[in-house]
Design a protein around this motif. Structure first.
Motif, short mmCIF file in Angstrom:
data_model
loop_
_atom_site.label_atom_id
_atom_site.label_comp_id
_atom_site.label_asym_id
_atom_site.label_seq_id
_atom_site.Cartn_x
_atom_site.Cartn_y
_atom_site.Cartn_z
N VAL A 91 0.89 -1.16 0.00
CA VAL A 91 0.00 0.00 0.00
C VAL A 91 0.93 1.21 0.00
CG1 VAL A 91 -1.82 1.24 1.22
CG2 VAL A 91 -1.78 -1.27 1.25
N VAL A 92 0.89 2.00 -1.06
CA VAL A 92 1.83 3.11 -1.23
C VAL A 92 1.33 4.37 -0.54
CG1 VAL A 92 2.98 4.61 -2.91
CG2 VAL A 92 2.67 2.16 -3.40
N LYS A 93 0.06 4.74 -0.80
CA LYS A 93 -0.46 5.98 -0.23
C LYS A 93 -1.96 5.94 -0.08
CE LYS A 93 -0.42 10.93 -0.51
NZ LYS A 93 -0.46 12.12 -1.30
N LEU A 94 -2.44 6.53 1.00
CA LEU A 94 -3.86 6.76 1.20
C LEU A 94 -4.09 8.27 1.19
CD1 LEU A 94 -4.85 4.34 4.13
CD2 LEU A 94 -4.96 3.93 1.67
N GLY A 95 -5.15 8.68 0.54
CA GLY A 95 -5.61 10.07 0.58
C GLY A 95 -6.92 10.09 1.35
N VAL A 96 -6.91 10.71 2.51
CA VAL A 96 -8.06 10.67 3.42
C VAL A 96 -8.71 12.06 3.46
CG1 VAL A 96 -8.85 10.16 5.76
CG2 VAL A 96 -6.89 8.90 4.79
N PHE A 97 -9.98 12.09 3.15
CA PHE A 97 -10.76 13.33 3.16
C PHE A 97 -11.80 13.20 4.28
CE2 PHE A 97 -9.21 12.41 -1.03
CZ PHE A 97 -8.60 13.60 -1.40
N VAL A 98 -11.78 14.15 5.21
CA VAL A 98 -12.66 14.09 6.37
C VAL A 98 -13.62 15.27 6.31
CG1 VAL A 98 -12.74 14.06 8.90
CG2 VAL A 98 -10.80 13.01 7.71
N ASN A 99 -14.92 14.97 6.32
CA ASN A 99 -15.96 15.98 6.35
C ASN A 99 -15.87 16.65 7.73
OD1 ASN A 99 -18.37 17.44 6.30
ND2 ASN A 99 -19.60 15.72 5.56
N SER A 100 -15.35 17.88 7.77
CA SER A 100 -14.97 18.50 9.04
C SER A 100 -15.56 19.89 9.23
CB SER A 100 -13.45 18.67 9.11
OG SER A 100 -12.77 17.46 8.92
N ALA A 101 -15.90 20.18 10.48
CA ALA A 101 -16.24 21.55 10.87
C ALA A 101 -14.95 22.37 10.83
CB ALA A 101 -16.83 21.55 12.28
N LEU A 117 -5.78 -0.39 9.85
CA LEU A 117 -6.34 -1.57 9.19
C LEU A 117 -5.39 -2.09 8.11
CD1 LEU A 117 -8.67 -3.57 8.62
CD2 LEU A 117 -9.55 -1.86 7.00
N MET A 118 -4.82 -1.20 7.30
CA MET A 118 -3.91 -1.64 6.23
C MET A 118 -2.71 -2.40 6.81
SD MET A 118 -5.35 -0.91 3.45
CE MET A 118 -6.94 -0.11 3.29
N GLU A 119 -2.18 -1.92 7.91
CA GLU A 119 -1.05 -2.61 8.52
C GLU A 119 -1.50 -3.94 9.15
OE1 GLU A 119 2.73 -1.93 11.51
OE2 GLU A 119 1.36 -0.27 11.14
N GLN A 120 -2.67 -3.97 9.75
CA GLN A 120 -3.18 -5.21 10.33
C GLN A 120 -3.40 -6.28 9.27
OE1 GLN A 120 -6.62 -3.53 12.21
NE2 GLN A 120 -5.51 -2.94 14.05
N GLU A 124 3.82 -5.30 7.19
CA GLU A 124 4.73 -4.22 6.82
C GLU A 124 4.38 -3.62 5.46
OE1 GLU A 124 7.68 -1.48 7.47
OE2 GLU A 124 6.88 -2.91 8.93
N ALA A 125 3.87 -4.42 4.54
CA ALA A 125 3.48 -3.93 3.21
C ALA A 125 2.27 -3.00 3.28
CB ALA A 125 3.19 -5.09 2.27
N GLY A 126 1.61 -2.96 4.42
CA GLY A 126 0.46 -2.07 4.60
C GLY A 126 0.82 -0.69 5.11
N ARG A 127 2.08 -0.51 5.52
CA ARG A 127 2.54 0.81 5.99
C ARG A 127 2.71 1.72 4.78
NH1 ARG A 127 4.45 1.52 11.01
NH2 ARG A 127 6.17 2.82 10.28
N HIS A 128 2.20 2.93 4.85
CA HIS A 128 2.07 3.77 3.67
C HIS A 128 2.28 5.24 3.98
CE1 HIS A 128 -1.74 3.26 5.78
NE2 HIS A 128 -1.86 4.56 5.59
N ALA A 129 2.49 6.01 2.94
CA ALA A 129 2.43 7.47 3.03
C ALA A 129 0.95 7.85 3.06
CB ALA A 129 3.13 8.09 1.83
N ARG A 130 0.67 9.10 3.53
CA ARG A 130 -0.74 9.45 3.68
C ARG A 130 -0.91 10.96 3.72
NH1 ARG A 130 -3.28 7.93 9.35
NH2 ARG A 130 -2.63 10.03 9.90
N SER A 131 -2.06 11.38 3.26
CA SER A 131 -2.51 12.74 3.53
C SER A 131 -3.86 12.62 4.23
CB SER A 131 -2.63 13.57 2.23
OG SER A 131 -3.51 12.94 1.34
N ALA A 132 -4.13 13.56 5.12
CA ALA A 132 -5.41 13.57 5.83
C ALA A 132 -5.85 15.03 5.90
CB ALA A 132 -5.26 12.99 7.23
N VAL A 133 -6.90 15.35 5.16
CA VAL A 133 -7.33 16.74 5.05
C VAL A 133 -8.80 16.89 5.40
CG1 VAL A 133 -5.60 17.29 3.31
CG2 VAL A 133 -7.82 16.50 2.59
#
Length: 155
Positions: A91-101, A117-120, A124-133
């Motif tokens: 898993v290379v990257k997750l882009g996470v979009f959060v509906n936020s106040a 969850l990806m790591e579980q 180790e192949a589930g460890r990834h880069a990520r953005s969370a906005v």
């Protein structure tokens, strides 16, 4: 490796759902150049879309559950697109979009629901880069939406 991944999925109490169909003019996943690009996935709990805005009518715990549900749908899309989760190299990257106040700043904590969850599931192949906005609204009022880039082994 398939048995190992299947065992990890079962250990998490997960039954992979039928991957969600697109709600507009796009495809769920595109494999090109050794990478699988997965379109944004929405969170479902018992077939019901998980909706709401974090920091307004939903808390971090709900957001983490929604992010995990998005992660489950991402895994279902991987399996459908690749034919076997054995083809997941990383898993290379997750882009996470959060509906936020506007004042909500715990998007990284929400995103952990999918990241853990990806790591579980993939180790180790589930460890990834990520953005969370944080975003002011998501399709259909979803609480979270997550897309992914996954490195794949030749099939």
């Amino acid at each position: 490796m398939t048995d190992s991944i299947a065992d990890r999925i079962a250990a998490q109490g997960i039954t992979l759902p039928e991957p969600a169909a697109p709600v507009a003019a796009y495809v769920p996943a595109v494999e090109v150049g050794g990478l699988l690009h997965i379109s944004g996935q929405l969170p479902f709990d018992d077939g019901q879309l998980m909706t709401g805005r974090l920091g307004e009518d939903r808390d971090v715990d709900y957001g983490q559950k929604a992010a995990r549900a998005c992660g489950v749908m991402l895994i279902a899309q991987m399996k459908k697109a690749l034919g076997s989760l054995d083809r997941v190299e990383r898993v290379v990257k997750l882009g996470v979009f959060v509906n936020s106040a506007g004042a909500f700043t715990d998007q990284p904590k929400v995103a952990n629901g999918a990241s853990e969850l990806m790591e579980q599931v993939f180790g180790e192949a589930g460890r990834h880069a990520r953005s969370a906005v944080g975003v002011p609204v998501l399709p259909l009022g979803a609480a979270v939406e997550i897309d992914a880039i996954v490195a794949v082994k030749a099939g």
